[in-house]
Design a protein around this motif. Structure first.
Motif, mmCIF file in Angstrom:
data_model
loop_
_atom_site.group_PDB
_atom_site.id
_atom_site.type_symbol
_atom_site.label_atom_id
_atom_site.label_comp_id
_atom_site.label_asym_id
_atom_site.label_seq_id
_atom_site.Cartn_x
_atom_site.Cartn_y
_atom_site.Cartn_z
ATOM 1 N N TYR A 1 6.329 37.347 59.174
ATOM 2 C CA TYR A 1 7.253 37.555 58.058
ATOM 3 C C TYR A 1 8.698 37.371 58.503
ATOM 4 N N LEU A 2 8.969 37.766 59.742
ATOM 5 C CA LEU A 2 10.336 37.648 60.236
ATOM 6 C C LEU A 2 10.739 36.196 60.405
ATOM 7 N N ILE A 3 9.783 35.320 60.723
ATOM 8 C CA ILE A 3 10.106 33.891 60.816
ATOM 9 C C ILE A 3 10.575 33.387 59.452
ATOM 10 N N VAL A 4 9.908 33.845 58.375
ATOM 11 C CA VAL A 4 10.355 33.469 57.024
ATOM 12 C C VAL A 4 11.779 33.960 56.787
ATOM 13 N N ALA A 5 12.057 35.214 57.198
ATOM 14 C CA ALA A 5 13.399 35.768 56.992
ATOM 15 C C ALA A 5 14.443 34.954 57.743
ATOM 16 N N PHE A 6 14.118 34.542 58.974
ATOM 17 C CA PHE A 6 15.106 33.793 59.762
ATOM 18 C C PHE A 6 15.305 32.394 59.198
#
Lengths: 101, 185
Positions: free
Chosen positions: B34-39
């Motif tokens: 999910y953090l990859i999407v945020a970045f």
């Protein structure tokens, strides 16, 4: 014309505070490191918005340094976490009591 | 609302929701995804706010390198650390976050300067590079020294890690021998 500056600051504040809560409340050490990344992400958004507001590239330069420091921090931190896991078999900071032996 | 404004609110929604999901997942590997999407959303936001070079770095360094390092660390651990939940301090921590957010919102809405609308502009990568090496060359050198220090630290940690595992194996063998010795009679 994009948006008012305050809205970008609010987004940065929301991202930063979610990272803050995750940093304090989670027990897993890997999630703690990830939370620091989230907080740096929020700080970077605020810097870039300020750079656009005052039309100065200094803010973007600071985001570049934030990126460099984040990369260094996460690589050393994860190496330490893996090392600790090998020695103690746990990711819970409360279990790190090998000095008691 | 202009097109840029609409793009900003969509990106803000993506960043906020994916960060919230990342922060609340039990399984670290889901959080990282999910953090990859945020970045990636943050990279698009940087591009919108006129920083194309930083958008590229965001994709390369944050969504690429740092998240892959975290994934490798999760894979290096033999057991999935799913059972680790929240500390008992999660209530005060959430309160702290809410108070922090309220203070930020109060300051933003109180400041008359925060109502000024951002005008679209782009800092060209060449200009940013000239500015960096003109004004902040010492900081760049310090960052390179920092990376050298990180490299040395990682080599040292790797060496000690191998010795540490040998020692812990020895300790384990001694422990087992002791146990067998105790069980024999």
């Amino acid at each position: 014309m994009i948006v008012p500056l305050g809205h970008v600051y609010l987004l940065a504040g929301v991202v930063f505070s979610m990272g803050l809560v995750c940093l304090v409340a989670r027990r897993n050490l890997i999630m703690t490191l990830v939370a620091v990344e989230v907080m740096m992400n929020g700080a970077g958004i605020a810097f870039v918005a300020a750079a656009l507001r005052w039309q100065l590239v200094g803010g973007q330069a600071f985001v570049l340094f934030i990126l460099a420091v984040a990369a260094a921090e996460v690589s050393v931190g994860l190496a330490l976490v893996v090392n600790l896991y090998r020695q103690t078999g746990s990711l819970d900071p409360d279990r790190y009591d090998i000095l008691k032996e | 609302m202009t097109l840029y404004g609409a793009v900003f609110y969509v990106l803000a929604l993506v960043i906020g929701v994916s960060t919230l999901l990342a922060v609340t997942r039990r399984q670290p590997i889901h959080a990282v995804l999910y953090l990859i999407v945020a970045f990636l959303g943050t990279a698009a936001l940087f591009y919108l706010l006129g920083a194309p070079l930083l958008a590229a770095f965001m994709v390369i360094v944050y969504a690429g390198a740092i998240m892959v390092v975290v994934l490798f660390a999760i894979m290096l651990l033999q057991r999935s650390p799913r059972e680790l939940g929240l500390l008992p301090e999660w209530g005060p921590a959430t309160l702290l976050g809410v108070v922090f957010l309220a203070v930020v919102a109060a300051m933003v809405f109180e400041d008359p300067g925060s109502g000024s609308v951002l005008r679209a502009a782009v800092a060209r990568p060449g200009n940013l590079g000239h500015f960096l090496f003109d004004r902040y060359w010492l900081a760049i050198e310090i960052v390179s020294v920092l990376f050298l220090v990180v490299l040395v630290t990682l080599i040292q940690l790797g060496k000690r890690e191998r010795e540490g595992t040998e020692k812990s194996e020895k300790r384990k063998v001694e422990h087992e021998e002791g146990k067998f010795g105790g069980e024999k009679p």
